[in-house]
Design a protein around this motif. Structure first.
Motif, PDB file in Angstrom:
ATOM      1  N   HIS A  57      -9.074  -8.058  -0.046  1.00 25.57           N
ATOM      2  CA  HIS A  57      -9.443  -6.651  -0.023  1.00 25.57           C
ATOM      3  C   HIS A  57     -10.558  -6.424   0.980  1.00 25.57           C
ATOM      4  CE1 HIS A  57     -13.215  -7.320  -2.333  1.00 25.57           C
ATOM      5  NE2 HIS A  57     -12.520  -8.279  -2.916  1.00 25.57           N
ATOM      6  N   SER A  79     -10.267  -0.264   5.445  1.00 26.95           N
ATOM      7  CA  SER A  79      -9.181  -0.122   6.407  1.00 26.95           C
ATOM      8  C   SER A  79      -9.644  -0.533   7.799  1.00 26.95           C
ATOM      9  CB  SER A  79      -8.694   1.329   6.424  1.00 26.95           C
ATOM     10  OG  SER A  79      -7.692   1.509   7.397  1.00 26.95           O
ATOM     11  N   SER A 104       0.396   1.833   1.839  1.00 26.22           N
ATOM     12  CA  SER A 104       0.051   3.183   2.295  1.00 26.22           C
ATOM     13  C   SER A 104       1.303   4.006   2.593  1.00 26.22           C
ATOM     14  CB  SER A 104      -0.833   3.104   3.540  1.00 26.22           C
ATOM     15  OG  SER A 104      -0.153   2.438   4.597  1.00 26.22           O
ATOM     16  N   TYR A 159       2.592   5.109  -0.764  1.00 23.08           N
ATOM     17  CA  TYR A 159       1.777   6.181  -1.340  1.00 23.08           C
ATOM     18  C   TYR A 159       2.018   7.509  -0.631  1.00 23.08           C
ATOM     19  CZ  TYR A 159      -2.340   8.762  -2.877  1.00 23.08           C
ATOM     20  OH  TYR A 159      -3.176   9.705  -3.398  1.00 23.08           O
ATOM     21  N   SER A 195     -13.449  14.809  -8.690  1.00 20.98           N
ATOM     22  CA  SER A 195     -12.145  14.513  -8.090  1.00 20.98           C
ATOM     23  C   SER A 195     -12.162  14.714  -6.577  1.00 20.98           C
ATOM     24  CB  SER A 195     -11.063  15.399  -8.719  1.00 20.98           C
ATOM     25  OG  SER A 195     -11.333  16.770  -8.479  1.00 20.98           O
ATOM     26  N   ARG A 222     -13.689  11.589  -5.028  1.00 26.16           N
ATOM     27  CA  ARG A 222     -12.771  10.461  -5.122  1.00 26.16           C
ATOM     28  C   ARG A 222     -11.616  10.610  -4.133  1.00 26.16           C
ATOM     29  NH1 ARG A 222     -15.274   6.128  -6.980  1.00 26.16           N
ATOM     30  NH2 ARG A 222     -16.405   6.571  -8.931  1.00 26.16           N
ATOM     31  N   ALA A 223     -11.156  11.843  -3.913  1.00 25.20           N
ATOM     32  CA  ALA A 223     -10.087  12.076  -2.941  1.00 25.20           C
ATOM     33  C   ALA A 223     -10.562  11.771  -1.522  1.00 25.20           C
ATOM     34  CB  ALA A 223      -9.596  13.519  -3.043  1.00 25.20           C
ATOM     35  N   GLU A 241     -12.816   9.588  -0.802  1.00 31.53           N
ATOM     36  CA  GLU A 241     -12.900   8.137  -0.721  1.00 31.53           C
ATOM     37  C   GLU A 241     -11.524   7.532  -0.494  1.00 31.53           C
ATOM     38  OE1 GLU A 241     -14.642   4.400  -3.356  1.00 31.53           O
ATOM     39  OE2 GLU A 241     -13.798   6.159  -4.373  1.00 31.53           O
ATOM     40  N   HIS A 242     -10.509   8.070  -1.172  1.00 35.73           N
ATOM     41  CA  HIS A 242      -9.154   7.551  -0.995  1.00 35.73           C
ATOM     42  C   HIS A 242      -8.649   7.797   0.421  1.00 35.73           C
ATOM     43  CE1 HIS A 242      -4.790   7.205  -1.484  1.00 35.73           C
ATOM     44  NE2 HIS A 242      -5.088   6.345  -2.454  1.00 35.73           N
ATOM     45  N   ALA A 243      -9.056   8.914   1.016  1.00 42.56           N
ATOM     46  CA  ALA A 243      -8.670   9.212   2.397  1.00 42.56           C
ATOM     47  C   ALA A 243      -9.528   8.464   3.407  1.00 42.56           C
ATOM     48  CB  ALA A 243      -8.754  10.709   2.651  1.00 42.56           C
ATOM     49  N   GLU A 244     -10.471   7.622   2.919  1.00 41.63           N
ATOM     50  CA  GLU A 244     -11.334   6.788   3.752  1.00 41.63           C
ATOM     51  C   GLU A 244     -12.259   7.616   4.630  1.00 41.63           C
ATOM     52  OE1 GLU A 244      -8.807   4.128   5.853  1.00 41.63           O
ATOM     53  OE2 GLU A 244      -8.270   2.974   4.063  1.00 41.63           O
ATOM     54  N   SER A 297     -17.101   6.207   1.621  1.00 40.34           N
ATOM     55  CA  SER A 297     -16.987   5.070   0.707  1.00 40.34           C
ATOM     56  C   SER A 297     -18.070   5.206  -0.354  1.00 40.34           C
ATOM     57  CB  SER A 297     -17.127   3.740   1.457  1.00 40.34           C
ATOM     58  OG  SER A 297     -18.417   3.637   2.045  1.00 40.34           O
TER      59      SER A 297
END
Length: 732
Positions: free
Chosen positions: A391, A394, A419, A422, A599, A602-603, A605-608, A611
Motif C-alpha cells: 500500500h 497513488s 480503480s 470502482y 463525508s 472523506r470523498a 481523500e478518496h479522490a486523492e 490525505s
C-alpha cells in the motif's frame, strides 16, 4: 311385381328418414364399413355378391405423441417393409371369398387399415342403399366372424403382427372398423382423452361405454355440457391408455348409433383427440405464479452457469494468468519486435545509445525501497499461507515495484486495477470491468444478481470462508525523502548518458515537488528530452492545476453538482493548505462550510485531493494528496480571476447564512414581544439584538469584499501567468 333390378333402383332413392321410420328392415344389415357390390342377376340368384369391410391392425407402428416424437421418423424408414409383410400374411386367405383390396398405413395412430371383400351369407339382408346402416351395437354376420378368426390364427402362427421394431414386437391384434375413418394429416396427435360428438340426438353414457369399452379400460365418461347454437354436443371419454383411445378413434369415427330418447332416430358419431393440458395452460400458470416460478428459474439458471460455463471460465482465467493467449509472448511477435520494432525505436531514440528506460522502482539508488523489495521477495519464495498488501499513495510505484520483481523471478501474476472497477457506474459495469481484467468469460450481465443470490445462499449453507489464520503482511511505500529523490534523478540521468548538473535552485524545486515516484519519473523523462528541471517542474504544476480544476471544481455548474462536495468546501481546504502544510482535522470539520459534513472530506481523500492522517485510530490532520499539490494549490490561489470567482461564491454563501440568522432572530423577537410586551426576558432580547447587529455587520463586510472582488473580474489579465509563477515561488 317389380324385378330385383327395379327394386334396387327404387330403394336407391330412400335416405336416412326411411331407416329412422323402418328400423326393423335393417336389423340384419352389416356394419358401417360393409358395402354391397352386386348386379341385378347376382342379387336375383344370390351369387357373385361381394361385401367390402375394413379392419384396423394396431401396434404395428408407434403412436405419435407430437412432432418431437423421434420414433415416428424411424418408423417411416420401415413403413414399406412392414406393409409388405402384412400383405404377404393375408394374401393366402381363402375363406368366404376373402379378397384383399388395399392396405393403408396410419402411422400417426400406430396402425394399418386393411380393406377386403368377402361373400356374406345368403340369408343376410341387402340394404340396397349404402347410406343406410344398422346399429353398430349388433354383432357382425357369421362370415365376417369366421374371417376374423382365421386371420387371428394366421397372425398367431406367424408369431404376431409385423412391427416397426422386430426385436421388440408387441402383441397387436385386429379390430373391425365400425364407421368411416377420417384420414386427416393435420397435427392432431393421440391422447388418452377422446371427444365424441353427436350429429343427431344425444347418446347415453351407458351406450357410449358399451361401445368403447372393448378397446380398453375407460377411466371416466363426462356427460355433455351446454354448447352454443350450431355446435355439436359431445362427451369426453378418458381412457387409461393412449393406445386404446387411438384404436377407438379409428374404429368408431363416422359410425351410426341409436339416440338416447328415441331409438328409431340414429346419431352419427364424430371422434377426436382432446389434449390433456389445454394450450398455453402451463405458460399461463407460470405467468400467474411469479413468486414460485422466479426462485426456481433463478436456481436453474444459476446452476446452469456454474455447471456448464464454470469450466470454460476457469480455462480462460488460467489462460489470462499464464499468458497463453497473449500475442506478445508468441515467438513470431518476439522475432518481429527484436528484428524490426526495437531497431526502429533505436533509430529514433534521441540518446542514440539504445538504453532502456528503467522503472522508478530501481532500488539501487532508492534506499528506502530495499526493505520493501526484500520483503516481497521473501513472500514469493515462501509457501503462500497468507496475504501481503502493498500500500501507498497513488503514483508511489507500487505496480512498478511488483512488476519488476515478478519479471526477475519469472513468476506469473494477474494484475487487477481496482480503480477501473470502482469507476463503474453500476454493478454490471463493475463486474464487466473485473471480468475483462481477469479473463473471466463468458459473462452474462443479466445473471450477475442471480449469481449473487446463489453466493448468499451458499454462505448460508456452508458458512463463510475462513480467512488465513496468520496475520496479514503489509508493505508500505512512502514518498522518497529529498536526498533519495535527488540521488535517484542523478543516477537515472547518468545511466541515460545525460550530462546534467543540478543547481541549488533546481535542487530546491525538486524538494518542493516531493518524492512521489510518478513525479520524479516525469522530471527525468523531460530532462532526457532536453528540458530543464525548472521547465519540467512547471509542466507538473500546470498539469496539476488543470487536473484540480476539473476534478475538484468541475468543468461547469452541472458537472459540479455531481461532485460529492461543494466548490466552496474544496476551495476552503485548498486555500488553507496553500498557507499551511497540515490542518487540524476537527477544526476544519466543524468550521464553515463543512459544519460537521465528514463525508465531503472523506470523498476528497478518496479522490486523492487530500490525505488524512490518523492518531490512535481517529483522524488527526489534513495534508495535500501529493507533495506537489501544495504548490498547485498556491498556483490556483495566485490566479486572481479564479480566486475572485471562488471567494465571491464563498462570501455569498456566508452572507446567505447570516441572512438566515437575522430572519430567525427577528422571528424570535416578534414572538417575545407578543408574549411579554412590557419588556420581560430582557436578557434574551439583548442577545438577539447583538446577534442581529453582528450578522448585519458581517453581511456588510462580505458585500464590500465581493464588490472589490468583482472589480478584479473586470480587469484585464495582464501578465497574470507570470505573476502567478513568481507568487508561488515566493510563497513557497
Amino acid at each position: 311385381m317389380l324385378s330385383s333390378s327395379t327394386l334396387y333402383r327404387s330403394t336407391a332413392l330412400i335416405t336416412t328418414p326411411f331407416r329412422h321410420t323402418y328400423p326393423s328392415l335393417c336389423r340384419g344389415f352389416l356394419p358401417l364399413r360393409t358395402r354391397w357390390q352386386s348386379t341385378a342377376a347376382g342379387a336375383r340368384e344370390g351369387k357373385d355378391r361381394k361385401v367390402e369391410a375394413t379392419l384396423f391392425l394396431d401396434s404395428v407402428f408407434p403412436v405419435r405423441f407430437g412432432t418431437w416424437d423421434l420414433r415416428h421418423y424411424i418408423a417411416l424408414l420401415r413403413e414399406e417393409q412392414v406393409v409388405d409383410k402384412v400383405r404377404n400374411m393375408f394374401e393366402g386367405v381363402d375363406v368366404h371369398g376373402f379378397e384383399l383390396a388395399s392396405i393403408e398405413p396410419r402411422l400417426k395412430d400406430g396402425g394399418i387399415f386393411v380393406k377386403f371383400r368377402y361373400s356374406p351369407p345368403s340369408d343376410s339382408c341387402d340394404p340396397k342403399v349404402p347410406d343406410i346402416h344398422e346399429s353398430i351395437l349388433h354383432p357382425p354376420d357369421s362370415a365376417l366372424k369366421e374371417i376374423k378368426a382365421t386371420l387371428l390364427d394366421i397372425i398367431q402362427s406367424k408369431g404376431g403382427l409385423p412391427s416397426w421394431i422386430e426385436e421388440f414386437r408387441r402383441g397387436g391384434t385386429i379390430w373391425r372398423v365400425r364407421g368411416r375413418p377420417w384420414r386427416e394429416d393435420m397435427r392432431r396427435y393421440a391422447s388418452p382423452i377422446l371427444k365424441v360428438s353427436f350429429e343427431g340426438p344425444d347418446v347415453s353414457e351407458e351406450r357410449i361405454w358399451n361401445l368403447l369399452r372393448r378397446y380398453g379400460r375407460i377411466r371416466e365418461v363426462q356427460p355433455p355440457t351446454p354448447v352454443p347454437a350450431g355446435t355439436l354436443r359431445s362427451v369426453m371419454v378418458t381412457f387409461e391408455r393412449t393406445h386404446s383411445a387411438a384404436i377407438a378413434h379409428n374404429c368408431v369415427y363416422g359410425a351410426w348409433i341409436p339416440g338416447l330418447m328415441d331409438e328409431t332416430k340414429y346419431t352419427k358419431l364424430h371422434t377426436g383427440y382432446e389434449r390433456p393440458i389445454k394450450p398455453h395452460l402451463v405458460r399461463d400458470w407460470l405467468a400467474s405464479h411469479p413468486k414460485i416460478v422466479f426462485p426456481i428459474v433463478v436456481f436453474l439458471l444459476g446452476t446452469l452457469t456454474y455447471t456448464v460455463f464454470d469450466p470454460v471460465r476457469a480455462f480462460f482465467v488460467q489462460a489470462k494468468t499464464m499468458g497463453w493467449l497473449d500475442y506478445n509472448t508468441f515467438a513470431v511477435t518476439k522475432w518481429l519486435r527484436r528484428n524490426a520494432l526495437d531497431r526502429l525505436a533505436e533509430t529514433f531514440d534521441n540518446s542514440g545509445n539504445g538504453e532502456q528506460h528503467h522503472p522508478a522502482t530501481d532500488t539501487t539508488v532508492w534506499e528506502d525501497r530495499k526493505e520493501a523489495k526484500n520483503a516481497l521477495k521473501n513472500y514469493l519464495c515462501d509457501y503462500p499461507n497468507t496475504i501481503t498488501f502493498v500500500h501507498g499513495p497513488s503514483g508511489s510505484g507500487k505496480s512498478r515495484l511488483l512488476r519488476s520483481i515478478l519479471e526477475k523471478s519469472d513468476r506469473r501474476a494477474m494484475i487487477i486495477n481496482c480503480s477501473d472497477i470502482y469507476a463503474g457506474a453500476s454493478d454490471a459495469a463493475k463486474v464487466k470491468s473485473l471480468a475483462e481484467q481477469t479473463g473471466y468469460w463468458p459473462i452474462f450481465s443479466f445473471l450477475n444478481s442471480f449469481n449473487n443470490l446463489i453466493d448468499l445462499a451458499s454462505v448460508g449453507l456452508i458458512g463463510q470462508k475462513a480467512l488465513p489464520t496468520k496475520p496479514l503482511n503489509a508493505v508500505a511505500l512512502a514518498d522518497a525523502d529529498p536526498a533519495s529523490s535527488l540521488s535517484y534523478i542523478n543516477q537515472k540521468l547518468k545511466e541515460a548518458s545525460v550530462d546534467y548538473s543540478i543547481t541549488p535552485e533546481e535542487r530546491t524545486l525538486v524538494e518542493r515537488v516531493g518524492g512521489r515516484a510518478s513525479d520524479l519519473e516525469t522530471i527525468i523523462h523531460k530532462v532526457r528530452a532536453g528540458q530543464k528541471i525548472e521547465d519540467a517542474v512547471e509542466d507538473i504544476i500546470q498539469r496539476g492545476v488543470a487536473e484540480l480544476r476539473k476534478n475538484a471544481f468541475g468543468d461547469d455548474a452541472e458537472d459540479a453538482k455531481a461532485l460529492p462536495w461543494s466548490r466552496q468546501q474544496a476551495w476552503t481546504v485548498m486555500k488553507l493548505l496553500a498557507q499551511k502544510e497540515r490542518l487540524p482535522y476537527y477544526e476544519v470539520l466543524l468550521d464553515f462550510p463543512f459544519k460537521g459534513d465528514e463525508s465531503a472530506l472523506r470523498a476528497m481523500e478518496h479522490a486523492e485531493l487530500i490525505s488524512i492522517t490518523t492518531v490512535n485510530g481517529r483522524p488527526s490532520t489534513i495534508q495535500p494528496g501529493k507533495p506537489v499539490y501544495r504548490y498547485v494549490f498556491q498556483r490556483l490561489l495566485a490566479d486572481r480571476v479564479f480566486q475572485a470567482m471562488q471567494d465571491i461564491a464563498l462570501n455569498e454563501q456566508l452572507a446567505a447564512g447570516a441572512e438566515s440568522s437575522i430572519k430567525a432572530a427577528e422571528a424570535e423577537l416578534a414572538t417575545l414581544w407578543e408574549i411579554s410586551p412590557k419588556g420581560q426576558a430582557g436578557g434574551r432580547r439583548e442577545y438577539l439584538f447583538n446577534k442581529l447587529a453582528g450578522a448585519s455587520d458581517k453581511i456588510q463586510q462580505l458585500e464590500g469584499k465581493n464588490a472589490e472582488l468583482k472589480k478584479v473580474l473586470g480587469e484585464r489579465d495582464v501578465a497574470d501567468d507570470e505573476r502567478s509563477k513568481r507568487w508561488w515561488w515566493v510563497f513557497g
